[in-house]
Each structure stands twice: as structure tokens, then as C-alpha cells.
Enzyme design. Structure first.
Site, PDB file in Angstrom:
ATOM      1  N   ILE A 149      -8.298  -9.266 -11.151  1.00  0.00           N
ATOM      2  CA  ILE A 149      -8.975  -8.684 -12.354  1.00  0.00           C
ATOM      3  C   ILE A 149     -10.039  -8.263 -11.897  1.00  0.00           C
ATOM      4  O   ILE A 149     -11.029  -8.645 -11.205  1.00  0.00           O
ATOM      5  CB  ILE A 149      -9.243  -9.803 -13.418  1.00  0.00           C
ATOM      6  CG1 ILE A 149      -7.928 -10.462 -14.116  1.00  0.00           C
ATOM      7  CG2 ILE A 149     -10.093  -9.490 -14.642  1.00  0.00           C
ATOM      8  CD1 ILE A 149      -7.134  -9.870 -14.819  1.00  0.00           C
ATOM      9  N   MET A 206      -4.185  -6.635  -7.169  1.00  0.00           N
ATOM     10  CA  MET A 206      -3.783  -7.749  -7.936  1.00  0.00           C
ATOM     11  C   MET A 206      -4.715  -8.676  -8.764  1.00  0.00           C
ATOM     12  O   MET A 206      -4.384  -9.921  -8.878  1.00  0.00           O
ATOM     13  CB  MET A 206      -2.605  -8.486  -7.076  1.00  0.00           C
ATOM     14  CG  MET A 206      -1.550  -7.702  -6.703  1.00  0.00           C
ATOM     15  SD  MET A 206      -0.687  -6.765  -8.070  1.00  0.00           S
ATOM     16  CE  MET A 206       0.165  -8.002  -8.710  1.00  0.00           C
ATOM     17  N   GLY A 230       0.853  -1.079   0.093  1.00  0.00           N
ATOM     18  CA  GLY A 230      -0.070   0.045   0.015  1.00  0.00           C
ATOM     19  C   GLY A 230       0.603   1.506  -0.004  1.00  0.00           C
ATOM     20  O   GLY A 230       0.218   2.228   0.334  1.00  0.00           O
ATOM     21  N   HIS A 234       0.519   1.265 -13.208  1.00  0.00           N
ATOM     22  CA  HIS A 234       1.190   0.121 -13.534  1.00  0.00           C
ATOM     23  C   HIS A 234       2.813   0.429 -13.487  1.00  0.00           C
ATOM     24  O   HIS A 234       2.946   1.448 -14.629  1.00  0.00           O
ATOM     25  CB  HIS A 234       0.698  -0.616 -15.150  1.00  0.00           C
ATOM     26  CG  HIS A 234       1.505  -1.766 -15.562  1.00  0.00           C
ATOM     27  ND1 HIS A 234       1.120  -2.920 -14.979  1.00  0.00           N
ATOM     28  CD2 HIS A 234       2.326  -2.000 -16.532  1.00  0.00           C
ATOM     29  CE1 HIS A 234       1.781  -3.818 -15.507  1.00  0.00           C
ATOM     30  NE2 HIS A 234       2.544  -3.352 -16.306  1.00  0.00           N
ATOM     31  N   ASN A 256      -5.813   2.721 -12.941  1.00  0.00           N
ATOM     32  CA  ASN A 256      -4.752   1.858 -12.532  1.00  0.00           C
ATOM     33  C   ASN A 256      -3.485   2.353 -12.577  1.00  0.00           C
ATOM     34  O   ASN A 256      -3.048   3.016 -13.592  1.00  0.00           O
ATOM     35  CB  ASN A 256      -4.987   0.483 -13.054  1.00  0.00           C
ATOM     36  CG  ASN A 256      -4.013  -0.559 -12.893  1.00  0.00           C
ATOM     37  OD1 ASN A 256      -3.683  -0.837 -11.584  1.00  0.00           O
ATOM     38  ND2 ASN A 256      -3.200  -1.360 -13.783  1.00  0.00           N
TER      39      ASN A 256
HETATM   40  C1  GRF Z   1       3.172  -1.254  -7.693  1.00  0.00           C
HETATM   41  O1  GRF Z   1       4.321  -1.263  -8.227  1.00  0.00           O
HETATM   42  C2  GRF Z   1       2.058  -0.883  -8.415  1.00  0.00           C
HETATM   43  O2  GRF Z   1       2.387  -0.536  -9.796  1.00  0.00           O
HETATM   44  C3  GRF Z   1       1.837  -2.551  -8.693  1.00  0.00           C
HETATM   45  O3  GRF Z   1       1.958  -3.445  -7.617  1.00  0.00           O
HETATM   46  C4  GRF Z   1       2.753  -2.412  -6.667  1.00  0.00           C
HETATM   47  C5  GRF Z   1       1.947  -2.147  -5.577  1.00  0.00           C
HETATM   48  O4  GRF Z   1       2.927  -1.444  -4.430  1.00  0.00           O
HETATM   49  N1  GRF Z   1       0.517  -2.656  -9.645  1.00  0.00           N
HETATM   50  P1  GRF Z   1       2.164  -1.000  -3.432  1.00  0.00           P
HETATM   51  O5  GRF Z   1       1.231  -1.713  -2.859  1.00  0.00           O
HETATM   52  O6  GRF Z   1       1.327   0.466  -3.950  1.00  0.00           O
HETATM   53  O7  GRF Z   1       3.179  -0.385  -2.612  1.00  0.00           O
END
Ligand code: GRF
Length: 207
Positions: free
Chosen positions: A99, A97, A15, A116, A114
Site C-alpha cells: 500500500i 504489492m 517485472g 491492475h 497503477n
Molecule cells: C501484474 O499482473 C500487475 O497488474 C499486478 O501484478 C502483476 C505484476 O507483474 N499488479 P509484473 O511484475 O509486472 O510481471
């Protein structure tokens, strides 16, 4: 005075992106130049994982939390119903994580974004930093995009590149990209809540 936009954040893990949003909302609330706080409020954090550290961050910030059921069908129904109840202006996937089912994407069209950690359309899906390293890319970065029914395939809102050097590993690249994710996500939420985003087909204009 305008009512704040209702933002719901979906998470699965540690998070840090959620924390960036929480911190920004808090900072702007007290700042004279406040833009986002006037118009963005995180009303709930929804996690696909009951042990996600993101939930601790949300609770510390006094934000309401809920956890999704583990079975896919139950999860999809719960998520749809909860979002329907909350009626958010914006849904942010911040390290979420799972869908998002097509029914939710359709129902909240152009209201789900989102983050990414790659320069889409390169390296969508899982472990994008490893994909970039294994491919021998010289640049990668991060992308904030609208969510459509594909995987990491919706219209791109903001991107930031970072250089990949020969000594980089998937982990060092992830670490290099992360602070850019935080900044980009906060900016995108800010733009959305200030109604500064216009979408025409695949193209997103910042107005
Ligand atoms: C981040 O790199 C995000 O882009 C990817 O998963 C990671 C999550 O990090 N989808 P966090 O939980 O926000 O620290």
C-alpha cells in the site's frame, strides 16, 4: 528541447511491466518517430522485495535501483524521503504489492499511476484474475488508473477488456491479460509524459 520527464517505477516481483517500459524507452530513443523517449526517462526502480527479478531487469538496463526496508514504518519513511529527493514527474506502480501511504499519495497527487489486471471497479485488491473466474464473469481485462487513498479506486485512465471462456483458469486469464497490461501501461506513461491527460473529478480526458 524539453527535458525528459523523470519516471520512478515501484516494483515487487518479476517485472514484466517494468520491462515493457524499459523496452519502449529504448526503442523510442532510436526511432525517428520517438515520442516517449524524448520526454520519459526511468530514473530509478524501487523494490519492496530485495529478491524481485525486476531489480535484475533494471540493473541490466543500467537503471539505478533501491530496495525498501521490510518493516512497514521504516518502508513508508524511506519511500517518502527517497521520492522527495528524486522529485519524479511520474511514479509508476508496476506490480508493486504494498500500500502506498496516504502521505505519499497526497504529496504526489495525480502523479502516481497503477496497472491492475481487472476491469475496475470490479475485482480490486489481490488475485483479481481468480476473483473474476470465481465470480463467473464473462469479461475481464486491465486498468491503468491514478492512485488515490483507496485500494485500486482512483480515476481510470485506460482500460482493455478480454473475453473469459469456459476453460479459463485464473492462470490462463492472467496470461491472456498480461500483454494488454504492457501495452496499456506504456500508452498511459506516454500520454502522461506528453501532457495529454486531464483530470476532472473522477473523469480522465485524453487530450
Ligand atoms: C501484474 O499482473 C500487475 O497488474 C499486478 O501484478 C502483476 C505484476 O507483474 N499488479 P509484473 O511484475 O509486472 O510481471
Amino acid at each position: 528541447m524539453n527535458l525528459p520527464k523523470k519516471v520512478v517505477v515501484l516494483v515487487s516481483g518479476r517485472g514484466t511491466n517494468l520491462q515493457a517500459l524499459i523496452d519502449h524507452c529504448k526503442q523510442s530513443k532510436t526511432a525517428k518517430t520517438a515520442k516517449m523517449a524524448k520526454i520519459a526517462k526511468i530514473s530509478e526502480v524501487i523494490s519492496s522485495n530485495k529478491d524481485a527479478y525486476a531489480l535484475t531487469r533494471a540493473k541490466e538496463a543500467n537503471i539505478k535501483c533501491s530496495t525498501l526496508p521490510t518493516k512497514r514504518d521504516d518502508r513508508d519513511i524511506f519511500l517518502f524521503n527517497r521520492l522527495e529527493e528524486l522529485k519524479p514527474d511520474l511514479i509508476v506502480l508496476a506490480g508493486y504489492m504494498k500500500i502506498v501511504p496516504g502521505k505519499i499519495v497526497k504529496h504526489f497527487k495525480n502523479k502516481i499511476i497503477n496497472i491492475h489486471p481487472a476491469l475496475l471497479p470490479s475485482f480490486p485488491g489481490l488475485t483479481p484474475q481468480k476473483q473474476a473466474i470465481d465470480h463467473g464473469a464473462k469479461v475481464s481485462g486491465c486498468t491503468v488508473h491514478f492512485v488515490d487513498e483507496g485500494v485500486d479506486s482512483g480515476p481510470i485512465i485506460l482500460q482493455q477488456s478480454v473475453e473469459i471462456v469456459e476453460t479459463d483458469t485464473a492462470d490462463s486469464l492472467a496470461e491472456k491479460i498480461l500483454p494488454h497490461e504492457h501495452r496499456l501501461l506504456v500508452n498511459a506513461v506516454d500520454l502522461f509524459c506528453n501532457e495529454r491527460i486531464r483530470i476532472e473529478g473522477r473523469r480522465v480526458y485524453i487530450i
